[in-house]
Enzyme design. Structure first.
Site, PDB file in Angstrom:
ATOM      1  N   GLU A 291      37.940  10.088  40.596  1.00  0.00           N
ATOM      2  CA  GLU A 291      37.137  11.171  40.028  1.00  0.00           C
ATOM      3  C   GLU A 291      36.081  11.654  41.023  1.00  0.00           C
ATOM      4  OE1 GLU A 291      36.889  11.241  35.351  1.00  0.00           O
ATOM      5  OE2 GLU A 291      34.979  10.550  36.139  1.00  0.00           O
ATOM      6  N   HIS A 312      57.389  -7.887  42.864  1.00  0.00           N
ATOM      7  CA  HIS A 312      58.752  -7.863  42.318  1.00  0.00           C
ATOM      8  C   HIS A 312      59.061  -6.507  41.686  1.00  0.00           C
ATOM      9  CE1 HIS A 312      59.304 -12.239  42.947  1.00  0.00           C
ATOM     10  NE2 HIS A 312      57.982 -12.162  42.967  1.00  0.00           N
ATOM     11  N   LYS A 426      41.190  19.300  28.447  1.00  0.00           N
ATOM     12  CA  LYS A 426      40.441  19.335  27.185  1.00  0.00           C
ATOM     13  C   LYS A 426      40.563  20.709  26.538  1.00  0.00           C
ATOM     14  CE  LYS A 426      36.878  16.090  28.654  1.00  0.00           C
ATOM     15  NZ  LYS A 426      35.485  15.910  29.016  1.00  0.00           N
TER      16      LYS A 426
END
Ligand code: PA5
Length: 450
Positions: A291, A312, A426
């Site tokens: 951010e 793995h 948003k």
């Protein structure tokens, strides 16, 4: 001296030592800009002095609340998202027993901490409600803005549940709100309902807020020593804000090394840990760096792996995939506990060659072997060494990561304290949900989704 040591020896052959040290003068300037508050985002630098400014009375109040919560709750729900959630979870998971949910009192001295409002999953919240039907609980809702959708929805639902379970008056005593000192929907509600509140300082952004009540209250409720955490951060601050060379200042070294790697064509940084308890330290670090730096079409992409588990799975890509990666290994030198591999008479698994060794010795060789294999596969490795995981060393580490992030963001030429990009989703979500005022956008988006 700090306990965080940065080892850049495994960058040889990828970036020249001079290319790393070339950042030193810029870093001295950026350190000054941070301390004098003269750079981009200077309104959000309150976190720098926090370790020195936290008062004894604030710590005592948090500790008293933690005791009260522990006395009446088996479960403590922390509602928050992003910077209002990840710091607390990172520290709690680093310090707590790996199987904490399976311990019962008195083995687990503190309430079990669970999290809500960090997603909008219906199944997740339904499962939580089912559990909360059966246990005594308390909760803290954390939102600096007081208006973030995810925690606001979770709080609406959980508050209703709590009021039905305990009655409104008792529920009011089981809720603590951490928010802005004067504004926002959460602040208004807290005043109306008489909840105890703590303040997120105006000049501290979410992802830099772990040393405010946002992090400290949940960490204290989980049973950890917040004074030691703050002391660790204070000791780290004393070095990072004063020392002016890469050799003396670990934040300088880390910021310089990762920027040198970025400039050499490595835009992806993978944070590696060998302790599952550090998974959320990585998650917090990802938010902090992602951010802070990912803007203006630039920035190092922060990713994370837990080894040896992910050797793995992601190990294949790291060894042989696109060569755009560097790794930063958070290496813990001493475990807190001891388990040895036993000798076996049959040796049917052929493992007697490690019999008598501690698991840490085995894990350590896995770490060193992987380091060399990845370097051979053209993945440069930075190593961050920490002697052990305690409140003190984690406090140091958190402050180190924050200060290095601010410096690194300035080296990249971005404002490390804003996050304009998080608004886009948003707005679309509000439009699609039919929020009043978004009608035109709703129509446009629905057409695009048809
Ligand atoms: O770092 C940030 O600023 C964000 O991650 C915020 O912490 C997150 O969006 C939550 O915001 P708020 O505390 O206002 O609910």
């Amino acid at each position: 001296m700090t306990d965080v040591k940065i080892d850049v020896t495994k960058l040889e052959g990828f970036v020249k030592r001079e290319a790393i040290y070339a950042y030193e003068q810029q870093l001295v300037l950026h350190q000054g800009v941070l301390l004098n508050k003269t750079g981009a985002g200077s309104d959000f630098l309150g976190w720098i002095s926090l370790p020195d400014e936290i008062t004894d009375s604030l710590l005592a109040s948090i500790e008293a609340d933690a005791c009260e919560i522990a006395a009446k709750a088996d479960i403590y729900v922390v509602i928050g998202i992003g910077g209002s959630y990840l710091g607390a979870r990172a520290v709690i998971e680093a310090l707590q027993h790996n199987f904490s949910p399976l311990l019962s009192k008195p083995e687990r001295k503190a309430p079990l901490v669970v999290y809500a409002g960090n997603n909008i999953s219906e199944d997740y919240l339904a499962d939580l409600l089912q559990v909360l039907d059966k246990y005594d609980y308390a909760m803290t809702v954390i939102s600096k803005s007081g208006t973030t959708t995810e925690p606001a929805i979770a709080f609406r639902i959980l508050r209703r549940h709590m009021e039905q379970k305990y009655g409104r008056a008792e529920a009011g005593k089981r809720i603590i709100a951490i928010t802005d000192k004067s504004k926002g929907a959460l602040k208004e509600l807290a005043v109306a309902e008489g909840y105890k509140t703590y303040v997120v300082p105006d000049d501290v952004g979410g992802r830099y807020s772990v040393l405010t009540p946002v992090g400290l209250l949940p960490i204290a409720v989980a049973g950890f020593d917040i004074r030691s955490l703050v002391d660790g951060a204070r000791r780290m601050k004393a070095v990072l804000t004063v020392k002016k060379t890469l050799d003396e200042n670990p934040a300088f070294m880390y910021a310089a090394a990762r920027n040198a790697l970025y400039a050499s064509g490595k835009p992806v940084e993978i944070m590696v840990n060998y302790q599952p308890s550090l998974l959320y330290i990585t998650e917090w670090w990802k938010q902090l760096y992602g951010e802070s730096e990912g803007k203006q079409n630039r920035g190092i992409f922060p990713a994370g792996v837990s080894f040896t588990t992910d050797l793995h799975s992601m190990g294949q890509y790291i060894q042989e995939g696109l060569r755009v990666i560097f790794e930063t290994v958070l290496s813990i030198e001493n475990p807190a506990k001891t388990v040895k591999v036993p000798e076996s008479a049959e040796d049917s698994d052929g493992l007697n060659f490690v019999a008598g060794k501690t698991l840490h010795e085995v894990n350590r060789q896995a770490e060193l072997g992987t380091l060399l294999a990845h370097v051979d596969g053209n993945v440069p490795n930075i190593v961050i060494r920490l002697p052990r995981i305690t409140e003190d060393t984690i406090g140091q580490l958190l402050y180190f990561y924050m200060f290095a992030c601010a410096l690194s963001g300035y080296l990249l030429g971005v404002n490390p304290f804003d996050q304009p990009g998080v608004e886009a989703y948003k707005k679309n979500m509000f439009a699609l949900l039919g929020k009043p005022g978004f009608e035109k956008m709703t129509e446009e988006l629905k057409k695009r989704l048809d």
